[in-house]
Design a protein around this motif. Structure first.
Motif, PDB file in Angstrom:
ATOM      1  N   TYR A   1      -7.581   4.328  -2.232  1.00  0.00           N
ATOM      2  CA  TYR A   1      -7.828   2.863  -2.637  1.00  0.00           C
ATOM      3  C   TYR A   1      -7.481   1.934  -1.554  1.00  0.00           C
ATOM      4  O   TYR A   1      -7.992   0.972  -1.227  1.00  0.00           O
ATOM      5  CB  TYR A   1      -7.495   2.711  -4.035  1.00  0.00           C
ATOM      6  N   CYS A   2      -6.136   2.445  -1.145  1.00  0.00           N
ATOM      7  CA  CYS A   2      -5.479   1.298   0.026  1.00  0.00           C
ATOM      8  C   CYS A   2      -6.028   1.451   1.278  1.00  0.00           C
ATOM      9  O   CYS A   2      -6.451   0.557   1.959  1.00  0.00           O
ATOM     10  CB  CYS A   2      -4.042   1.764  -0.002  1.00  0.00           C
TER      11      CYS A   2
ATOM     12  N   CYS B   1     -11.867  -5.967  -2.548  1.00  0.00           N
ATOM     13  CA  CYS B   1     -13.068  -5.820  -1.861  1.00  0.00           C
ATOM     14  C   CYS B   1     -14.040  -6.689  -2.031  1.00  0.00           C
ATOM     15  O   CYS B   1     -14.742  -7.360  -1.290  1.00  0.00           O
ATOM     16  CB  CYS B   1     -13.289  -4.159  -1.941  1.00  0.00           C
TER      17      CYS B   1
ATOM     18  N   VAL C   1      -9.502  -0.494   1.345  1.00  0.00           N
ATOM     19  CA  VAL C   1      -9.023  -1.836   1.714  1.00  0.00           C
ATOM     20  C   VAL C   1      -8.728  -2.242   3.235  1.00  0.00           C
ATOM     21  O   VAL C   1      -9.214  -3.011   3.726  1.00  0.00           O
ATOM     22  CB  VAL C   1      -7.956  -2.440   0.667  1.00  0.00           C
TER      23      VAL C   1
ATOM     24  N   HIS D   1       0.695  -1.120  -0.001  1.00  0.00           N
ATOM     25  CA  HIS D   1       0.039  -0.091  -0.034  1.00  0.00           C
ATOM     26  C   HIS D   1       0.947   1.299  -0.062  1.00  0.00           C
ATOM     27  O   HIS D   1       2.059   1.380   0.182  1.00  0.00           O
ATOM     28  CB  HIS D   1      -0.975  -0.013   1.304  1.00  0.00           C
TER      29      HIS D   1
ATOM     30  N   SER E   1      -8.328  -2.320  -6.076  1.00  0.00           N
ATOM     31  CA  SER E   1      -8.893  -2.243  -4.979  1.00  0.00           C
ATOM     32  C   SER E   1     -10.267  -2.818  -5.106  1.00  0.00           C
ATOM     33  O   SER E   1     -10.806  -3.348  -3.925  1.00  0.00           O
ATOM     34  CB  SER E   1      -9.041  -0.933  -4.508  1.00  0.00           C
TER      35      SER E   1
ATOM     36  N   ASP F   1     -14.738   6.244  -5.984  1.00  0.00           N
ATOM     37  CA  ASP F   1     -13.626   5.554  -6.534  1.00  0.00           C
ATOM     38  C   ASP F   1     -13.252   6.277  -7.897  1.00  0.00           C
ATOM     39  O   ASP F   1     -12.070   6.388  -8.379  1.00  0.00           O
ATOM     40  CB  ASP F   1     -13.564   4.281  -6.425  1.00  0.00           C
TER      41      ASP F   1
END
Lengths: 222, 222
Positions: free
Chosen positions: A12-13, A68, A16, A6, A64, A99
């Motif tokens: 996006y990280c 998920c 998660v 990450h 991502s 996103d």
């Protein structure tokens, strides 16, 4: 143990990490400085982007959204993508909204211009891009306000991946002190609820070289 | 009957049409000129984008990824997102690759600059953007070549959503005569297989005002 490659400020990280935390899955974080284009990392994800999740059994999941969806399928005890078709459609619509739409119109403009360009030595931020980013942020905050005023959580009565996607982007901007919370009381209340979840705690302790978050960033009663 | 709001050349709409066709689901197409910002349409999808799918029972699904995941969950007879975690991760990684990376680096640059700008009266195409789009297209075609030379279908032994996502983008570019097939023999063979599927046939008959596809666009032995 599950490993997540990450970058601390990548929304996006962060999304998660929130999902892993919410599902109470133990995992190890490894910072991947993607601009170094490390060969071993690009063998895991040809796109060269974070997040990338690697499971103990060798399973590699890149992107991502793929991560998920995988986590919700592999660890379904605490569903975050919704149960019915209608719930799942609404969660995914909003995840795409934050996103992609919010990501392109706001996060890329502010975090991208201010932080990433500095990191990559790509020169100063473009004032026109920043202006567009701030204008878009206002519109998105209004939409978020409408969502939280008409629903318990963003996608409906249940906490979902949509909340984490939105909170992840906002948390990146908040780290940079770009969110004028006083103007958006209802959004602030919703964000305070997310922020007080155990899954969020690690994000509050993130350290980023050359950038100090504002005092309220760590404060649960900001 | 299921209704799909779409634009003929949108690769995201094309991907959904291919999935509906492959699953042999009857549906009605409605062209939505999104730039008119029709109120009734924006009530279906606040983002104002196509594709949007509306089911007989009133279920509305917006965003191409949400639609494809929904279709694979609601009509699982012919799985397109894969079976195992590993297959599903690979399909989703590649769908994100084509819909986002290829989409931004190639389709937005070529289709966006040449077609959408003309449609929206936003002036002539930017030569620098086109150049970048062509350079990126080459790199992506090489990656596609590597995929089809090492696997039966893009994500592995089975036809999947990854193939349809990639073929959808290429079909939009092919309609505009932007793909130099002679240079990419292996990709061409893979594309010919997709093109000859019954699901693809309606796309070959698409008409777009002001744009005539090259002769080979409709030809299955191009």
């Amino acid at each position: 143990m599950t490993t997540l490659y990450h970058l601390p400020l990548s929304p996006y990280c962060r999304k998660v990490r929130l999902v892993l935390g919410e599902k109470e899955l133990p995992f190890e974080l490894k910072v991947e400085q993607v601009w170094e284009r490390r060969e071993e990392f690009e063998a895991l994800n040809h796109a060269g982007t974070v997040p990338v999740l690697v499971e103990d059994d060798g399973l590699v999941v890149a992107d991502s959204n793929a991560i998920c969806e995988y986590l919700d399928e592999a660890y379904p005890e605490r569903r975050l993508v919704g149960q019915t078709h209608q719930e799942r459609a609404e969660v995914r619509r909003l995840v795409a909204w934050f996103d992609q739409k919010f990501g392109l119109q706001v996060t890329a403009s502010l975090y991208g211009e201010k932080q990433l360009k500095r990191l990559l030595g790509q020169g100063p931020a473009d004032a026109a891009v920043l202006r567009a980013g701030y204008a878009n942020l206002k519109l998105h905050m209004q939409y978020l306000g409408w969502l939280v005023e008409t629903r318990k959580w963003l996608a409906g009565p249940n906490l979902s991946l949509a909340d984490f996607a939105a909170a992840a982007h906002l948390s990146t901007l908040d780290f940079m002190n770009e969110v004028d919370w006083a103007k958006y009381e209802a959004v602030k209340e919703w964000y305070a609820l997310i922020k007080s979840r155990p899954a969020f705690r690690p994000l509050l302790g993130d350290k980023v070289s050359g950038l100090l978050p504002p005092r309220h960033y760590q404060d649960l009663d900001f």
